[in-house]
Enzyme design. Structure first.
Site, PDB file in Angstrom:
ATOM      1  N   ASP A 411     -23.124 -59.119  43.803  1.00  0.00           N
ATOM      2  CA  ASP A 411     -22.665 -58.535  45.064  1.00  0.00           C
ATOM      3  C   ASP A 411     -23.190 -59.389  46.294  1.00  0.00           C
ATOM      4  OD1 ASP A 411     -25.422 -57.930  44.711  1.00  0.00           O
ATOM      5  OD2 ASP A 411     -25.479 -55.894  44.764  1.00  0.00           O
ATOM      6  N   GLU A 545     -25.657 -48.541  50.415  1.00  0.00           N
ATOM      7  CA  GLU A 545     -24.417 -49.235  50.306  1.00  0.00           C
ATOM      8  C   GLU A 545     -23.140 -48.308  50.971  1.00  0.00           C
ATOM      9  OE1 GLU A 545     -26.519 -49.141  47.802  1.00  0.00           O
ATOM     10  OE2 GLU A 545     -27.283 -51.131  47.957  1.00  0.00           O
ATOM     11  N   THR A 623     -28.625 -58.703  53.821  1.00  0.00           N
ATOM     12  CA  THR A 623     -28.419 -57.754  52.932  1.00  0.00           C
ATOM     13  C   THR A 623     -28.993 -56.694  52.798  1.00  0.00           C
ATOM     14  OG1 THR A 623     -27.380 -57.505  50.438  1.00  0.00           O
ATOM     15  CG2 THR A 623     -29.404 -58.760  51.045  1.00  0.00           C
TER      16      THR A 623
HETATM   17  C1  DMJ Z   1     -31.014 -53.624  49.114  1.00  0.00           C
HETATM   18  O1  DMJ Z   1     -32.330 -53.920  48.787  1.00  0.00           O
HETATM   19  C2  DMJ Z   1     -30.175 -54.765  49.212  1.00  0.00           C
HETATM   20  O2  DMJ Z   1     -28.963 -53.885  50.013  1.00  0.00           O
HETATM   21  C3  DMJ Z   1     -29.727 -55.417  48.196  1.00  0.00           C
HETATM   22  O3  DMJ Z   1     -28.683 -56.544  48.528  1.00  0.00           O
HETATM   23  C4  DMJ Z   1     -29.188 -54.635  47.006  1.00  0.00           C
HETATM   24  N1  DMJ Z   1     -29.498 -53.349  47.225  1.00  0.00           N
HETATM   25  C5  DMJ Z   1     -30.570 -52.694  47.819  1.00  0.00           C
HETATM   26  C6  DMJ Z   1     -30.642 -51.256  47.997  1.00  0.00           C
HETATM   27  O4  DMJ Z   1     -29.771 -50.729  47.210  1.00  0.00           O
END
Ligand code: DMJ
Length: 645
Positions: A411, A545, A623
């Site tokens: 992702d 998300e 992220t």
């Molecule tokens: C978060 O810690 C971040 O978005 C990461 O990239 C993946 N997802 C988790 C939460 O679901």
């Protein structure tokens, strides 16, 4: 010369009987013995020998008969027994163990020879194993020494820089608020905003009361919680993850408390093996965002102290970092579960934003160089069907298992290609090109429509497309929308549409549950659409998300349905995940009486924002939803003296 008294017992006994011994047996008798007497003596002696020899053959055979001297039997007999019983149930055992006939002299000797041979083999195997273990230990300590040298080097470099008193750039802190100072204007939205703020306070206050300084909160047990991503340390992950949200929501007392804890307690010289990726996105991202929002130096200092601790993870033959690093020793390694000792694409590919900012703020190019090296390496590699597999071996530089996903394991690598371009004020065209190429292959090989027309992103696994989408994959709707502007061949409309379709599918995955919260993964097989089938995919752990995608879609389209969907999700969280001691994940979103997982994840406090704050042409969210400013001057220099390209 060693005296007999110092020799081992058996040697001492031999010394006493040796020809050089001063003691001899009755020498004065020798001359007086006559021939007949000698003959009789000889007869008696030979009869005695015959008797003894025969006795050996007539002794009963017994499994308890101990044949080994020097204490070896204690070591070896258990092996014999083990081997025998293994032979009995048909599995590999000592040869002959099952066919031995008790009392048969020939077989007896034969069996013993076999056993001895087997035992010798076992001893040899034991030795070889011990040797291998010793070698492994030696290798580990070599790695440790190498890592320690590197850590020391970094420290010296850093000290030198401080002594040089190099001027670091003035950091432009961009506008925090967008239109109307972030005031939504209408009372309904204002009320909803207040509700979200109240939820944030509930999560924070309980963490403050029951788990202060721990990484996370167990809201039902009302105590601290941690996982292996933080190396079982107490680094206050929730505090760091929550700082910017507290600040943006205007919860300044709470923000100050958090800052004070960080000043006094946040120490990265702990003997903890942490996830490089998680620590980067939550801690470095969180600290940098707090610094940019508040201008408080302590956050910048802590971020750069931590970054230094992560650097040894890059000491691999390829420069692709290990997944984990010990903050104290600097020794790195990969997850045991990862294919063939590989590092993970979404982990080593999600460092760019934070590392660019670290170089920018510290004036040290090392961080930028590390992440640029990763990108250059990936750019050169062959990609099956143009797709990036999720696993890459940091020793050999070769892909592991050919599994590609836009969800877990893949992702945020794609997200960071796009955001590298955005944070560089759209000058890092190499990153944009890699993003565009990747999106093209993803569309061609992974994106499909279900029977009823739901667009989904599947996963490429074992040579075919798995028609399954993860909750994590739902962030991609927002990513498509964010990347629409600037896409090649004027495909902005197409990507915005794709973002809308993914948002719709993910909304369906929520809507088709009892709790109106989405499962961890859902299928598109036959009659099943956007629904989890396996019990172990029905949980919801407060992930952001789907709400993130609604948020981006609202920002780009201002279609009120996205706000509505976001509000529905917030209400469902408040109704089903709220407990007296905070917020908890639930184990089954299809059950009307859900059970809790008793974890309030730190990312829950990092996710919630309102509409008009933080305009997207000034801020890029990492992220973990930590906002970092666009670096306007990056096209010419980084930090005044570090060339970007
Ligand atoms: C978060 O810690 C971040 O978005 C990461 O990239 C993946 N997802 C988790 C939460 O679901």
């Amino acid at each position: 010369m060693s005296s007999p008294a110092l020799l081992p017992v058996s040697s001492r006994r031999l010394a006493a009987l040796s020809p050089s011994s001063p003691v001899s047996f009755y020498p004065h008798h020798r001359a007086t013995l006559r021939l007949s007497e000698k003959f009789i003596l000889l007869l008696i002696l030979s009869a005695f020998i015959t008797l003894c020899f025969g006795a050996i053959f007539f002794l009963p055979d017994s499994s308890k008969h101990r044949r080994f001297d020097l204490g070896l039997q204690d070591v070896l007999i258990p092996h014999v027994e083990q081997g025998r019983s293994a032979g009995r149930d048909g599995s590999a055992g000592l040869q002959g163990g099952g066919v031995m006939v008790h009392g048969g002299g020939e077989e007896h000797r034969h069996r013993h020879r076999d056993e001895e041979e087997q035992l010798r083999k076992m001893i040899r195997a034991d030795h070889e194993r011990a040797l291998e273990e010793a070698k492994e230990k030696l290798k580990k300590s070599k790695d440790q020494i190498r890592a320690e040298i590197q850590t020391e080097k970094n420290r010296v470099m850093q000290d030198m820089k401080k002594r040089e008193g190099k001027q670091l750039p003035v950091v432009p802190i961009p506008k925090l608020v967008g239109i109307n100072n972030g005031d939504p204007g209408d009372p309904d939205t204002r009320e909803k905003q207040e509700k979200i703020k109240e939820m944030m306070k509930h999560a924070w206050d309980n963490y403050r009361q029951y788990a202060w300084g721990h990484n996370e909160l167990k809201p039902l047990s009302r105590k601290g919680h941690t996982t292996n991503i933080f190396g079982n340390s107490q680094l206050g992950a929730t505090i760091v993850d929550a700082l910017d949200t507290l600040y943006i929501m205007g919860l300044f007392d709470e923000f100050r408390d958090g800052k004070e804890w960080i000043e006094k307690n946040l120490d990265f010289s702990v003997n903890a093996e942490v996830s490089v990726f998680e620590v980067n996105i939550r801690f470095i991202g969180g600290l940098l965002a707090a610094y940019y929002l508040s201008g408080e130096e302590v956050f910048k200092q802590k971020a750069s102290q931590l970054a230094e601790k992560l650097l040894p993870s890059f000491n691999t033959p390829t420069g692709i970092p290990w997944a984990m690093v010990n903050l104290k020793s600097g020794v790195g390694r990969n997850w045991g579960w990862a294919s063939a000792g590989s590092s993970i694409l979404s982990e080593f590919g999600t460092l760019h934003l934070e590392f660019v900012h670290l170089s920018y703020l510290t004036g040290d190019p090392i961080y930028y160089k590390k992440v640029l090296h990763i990108r250059k390496l990936l750019q050169k590699m062959d990609r099956p069907n143009g797709l990036y597999p999720n696993y890459l071996n940091p020793r050999t530089g070769r892909w592991g298992q050919h599994h590609t996903s836009v969800g877990g394991l893949g992702d945020s690598f794609y997200e960071y290609l796009l955001k590298a371009w955005l944070v560089s004020d759209k000058t890092d065209t190499e990153a944009r090109k890699m993003y565009d190429d990747a999106m093209q292959s993803i569309e061609k090989h992974l994106i499909r429509k279900s029977n009823t027309g739901l667009t989904f992103i599947g996963e490429w696994k074992n040579g075919h497309l798995e028609r399954k989408m993860g909750h994590l994959t739902c962030f991609a709707g927002g990513m498509f929308a964010l990347g629409a502007d600037g896409s090649p061949d004027d495909k902005a409309g197409h990507y915005l549409q794709l973002g809308a379709e993914i948002a719709h599918t993910c909304h369906q995955s929520y809507d088709r549950t009892v709790l109106k919260l989405g499962p961890e993964a859902f299928k598109f097989d036959g009659g099943t659409e956007a629904v989890a089938l396996r019990q172990n995919e029905k949980y919801y752990i407060l992930r952001p998300e789907v709400i993130e995608t609604y948020w981006y879609m609202w920002r780009f389209t201002h279609d009120p349905k996205y706000r509505q969907w976001g509000w529905e999700a917030a209400q469902a969280i408040d109704k089903y995940c709220r407990v007296i001691g905070g917020f908890s994940g639930v184990k089954d979103v299809y059950s009307s009486s859900p059970t809790y997982d008793d974890v309030q994840q730190s990312f829950f406090l990092a996710e919630t924002l309102n509409d008009d704050l933080l305009p997207l042409d000034y801020w890029v969210f990492n992220t973990e939803a930590h906002p970092l400013p666009v670096l306007r001057s990056m096209n010419t220099t980084l930090s005044g003296n570090v060339a970007l390209q």
